[in-house]
Design an enzyme around this catalytic site. Structure first.
Site, short mmCIF file in Angstrom:
data_model
loop_
_atom_site.label_atom_id
_atom_site.label_comp_id
_atom_site.label_asym_id
_atom_site.label_seq_id
_atom_site.Cartn_x
_atom_site.Cartn_y
_atom_site.Cartn_z
N HIS A 92 0.80 -1.23 0.00
CA HIS A 92 0.00 0.00 0.00
C HIS A 92 0.83 1.28 0.00
O HIS A 92 0.29 2.36 -0.23
CB HIS A 92 -0.99 -0.03 1.17
CG HIS A 92 -2.30 0.62 0.86
ND1 HIS A 92 -3.39 0.52 1.69
CD2 HIS A 92 -2.71 1.38 -0.19
CE1 HIS A 92 -4.41 1.20 1.15
NE2 HIS A 92 -4.01 1.73 0.02
N ASP A 119 -9.77 0.05 3.96
CA ASP A 119 -8.65 -0.58 4.66
C ASP A 119 -9.08 -0.99 6.06
O ASP A 119 -9.96 -0.34 6.65
CB ASP A 119 -7.52 0.47 4.78
CG ASP A 119 -6.13 -0.11 4.86
OD1 ASP A 119 -5.92 -1.03 5.68
OD2 ASP A 119 -5.25 0.37 4.13
N HIS A 121 -6.87 -0.80 8.32
CA HIS A 121 -5.94 0.05 9.08
C HIS A 121 -6.06 1.51 8.66
O HIS A 121 -6.42 1.79 7.51
CB HIS A 121 -4.50 -0.40 8.83
CG HIS A 121 -4.28 -1.87 9.02
ND1 HIS A 121 -4.40 -2.78 8.00
CD2 HIS A 121 -3.98 -2.58 10.13
CE1 HIS A 121 -4.17 -4.00 8.47
NE2 HIS A 121 -3.93 -3.91 9.75
N ASP A 123 -3.45 3.38 8.39
CA ASP A 123 -2.22 3.66 7.63
C ASP A 123 -1.70 5.06 7.92
O ASP A 123 -1.22 5.77 7.03
CB ASP A 123 -2.44 3.46 6.11
CG ASP A 123 -2.58 2.00 5.73
OD1 ASP A 123 -2.37 1.12 6.61
OD2 ASP A 123 -2.90 1.72 4.55
N HIS A 136 4.31 0.78 4.42
CA HIS A 136 2.91 0.54 4.02
C HIS A 136 1.92 0.83 5.15
O HIS A 136 0.72 0.88 4.90
CB HIS A 136 2.70 -0.87 3.44
CG HIS A 136 2.63 -1.98 4.45
ND1 HIS A 136 1.98 -3.16 4.20
CD2 HIS A 136 3.13 -2.09 5.70
CE1 HIS A 136 2.08 -3.96 5.26
NE2 HIS A 136 2.76 -3.33 6.16
N ASP A 223 -7.27 -1.51 -0.15
CA ASP A 223 -6.35 -2.47 0.47
C ASP A 223 -7.15 -3.75 0.69
O ASP A 223 -8.24 -3.72 1.28
CB ASP A 223 -5.89 -1.87 1.81
CG ASP A 223 -4.88 -2.74 2.57
OD1 ASP A 223 -4.99 -3.98 2.52
OD2 ASP A 223 -4.00 -2.16 3.24
N ASP A 225 -6.98 -5.99 2.75
CA ASP A 225 -7.33 -6.32 4.15
C ASP A 225 -8.57 -5.58 4.64
O ASP A 225 -9.05 -5.83 5.74
CB ASP A 225 -6.13 -6.16 5.10
CG ASP A 225 -5.71 -4.72 5.34
OD1 ASP A 225 -6.55 -3.80 5.25
OD2 ASP A 225 -4.51 -4.51 5.64
N GLU A 268 -2.03 -4.73 -1.88
CA GLU A 268 -1.75 -5.68 -0.80
C GLU A 268 -2.21 -7.11 -1.05
O GLU A 268 -2.14 -7.93 -0.14
CB GLU A 268 -2.32 -5.20 0.55
CG GLU A 268 -1.71 -3.91 1.07
CD GLU A 268 -0.32 -4.08 1.69
OE1 GLU A 268 0.15 -5.23 1.88
OE2 GLU A 268 0.31 -3.05 1.98
MG MG Z 1 -4.39 -2.54 5.77
MG MG Z 2 -3.31 -0.23 3.78
#
Ligand code: MG
Ligand code: MG
Length: 303
Positions: A92, A119, A121, A123, A136, A223, A225, A268
């Site tokens: 990412h 995402d 997260h 980030d 990332h 992303d 995830d 990702e």
């Molecule tokens: Mg993530």
């Molecule tokens: Mg990310």
């Protein structure tokens, strides 16, 4: 379609194989079946992953800059050519490159833009919050102007985008100190709790109304995830409790229906963690929805 085969900014190796897995899962054919003209521009290139420890709080900074610049140049070339760029990562951190390109392109057209960050997260790490130094985990902070100048300065302006124009969706893993930074920065955050409480439908209505308010270009940075790991195991940083298959489809369908999306990152995907390419196939399925694939069109159903 532009591939950026590197895992230079990631904790786990393997997302360098992401672009090829997306191709193998049939991305180009899916888009063609929707009546779109598709050009695969192949992969950009950059330095090998030295698997080295962090220096000054950042891991592989020099190499990440080279990859982000390569991604930036390819995405910018696509935008200038009037085609819709799909950047396939890769980790990412590469989104720093695509957002740099969009920032420059939109500045030239004097048009605003927003970023929708899908995402698990935020980030939004800095070396103080991320001892690993994996970049990332930092791209949102970097595009918002916080981070090493070698990266924050690769766009034409700094920050590349004001934090208030970055909309985060699906967030469910934020470190304690990172939390404070996210709140202070005024990012627009729609976390999983919100999706639980009001559902994906209303969440996306709010997200898209915010995007309309900003106007101009919408960049979607996806992303893998973001998705629940039970449906998308092929990513190095899974977090339980993400959107289900149907929630993810609705999210993509509503982005398509809005007609606002003008560029996309698919980030990702890590085939080393995948199960017979099923996550890549899911990503291609969702890609179809982002570009208009529907069970039956709302129009056909009279809705
Ligand atoms: Mg993530
Ligand atoms: Mg990310």
């Amino acid at each position: 379609m532009i591939g950026a085969p590197t895992d230079i900014g990631a904790k786990h190796r393997g997302s360098a194989m992401g672009p090829e897995a997306i191709r193998v899962a049939g991305a180009e054919g899916t888009l063609r079946r929707l009546g779109l003209e598709v050009e695969d521009w192949g992969n950009v290139s950059g330095p090998a992953n030295p698997d080295a420890p962090p220096i000054g709080g950042y891991r592989h900074l020099k190499e990440t800059v080279a990859w982000c610049e390569a991604a930036r140049d390819a995405v910018y070339k696509a935008l200038r050519a009037g085609v819709f760029p799909i950047l396939m990562g890769g980790d990412h951190a590469l989104a720093i490159g695509s957002v740099a390109a969009i920032a420059r392109y939109c500045a030239e057209l004097d048009t605003p833009f927003s970023v929708l960050w899908l995402d698990a997260h935020a980030d939004f790490n800095t070396p103080q919050t991320s001892p690993s130094g994996n970049i990332h985990g930092m791209p949102v902070a970097i595009i918002a102007g916080q981070g090493p100048p070698q990266l924050t300065d690769i766009g034409s302006d700094k920050p590349m985008i004001e934090a208030a124009r970055i909309i985060q969706l699906g967030i469910r893993s934020v470190d304690a100190v990172e939390k404070g930074n996210v709140v202070d920065s005024k990012l627009e955050v729609y976390d999983m709790r919100q999706i639980d409480e009001i559902g994906m439908l209303e969440t996306m209505q709010r997200v898209l109304s915010r995007v309309r308010e900003v106007g101009g270009h919408l960049h979607v940075s996806f992303d893998v995830d973001f998705l629940d790991p039970t449906i998308a195991p092929g990513v190095g940083t899974t977090v339980a409790g993400g959107p289900t298959y149907r929630e993810a489809q609705l999210c993509m369908e509503m982005i398509y229906d809005s007609g606002l999306m003008a560029s996309l990152d698919l980030m990702e995907l890590n085939p080393a963690f995948d199960d017979k390419n099923r996550t890549a196939e899911l990503i291609v399925d969702l890609l179809g929805s982002l570009f208009g694939e529907q069970i039956l069109s709302r129009h056909e159903l009279g809705r």
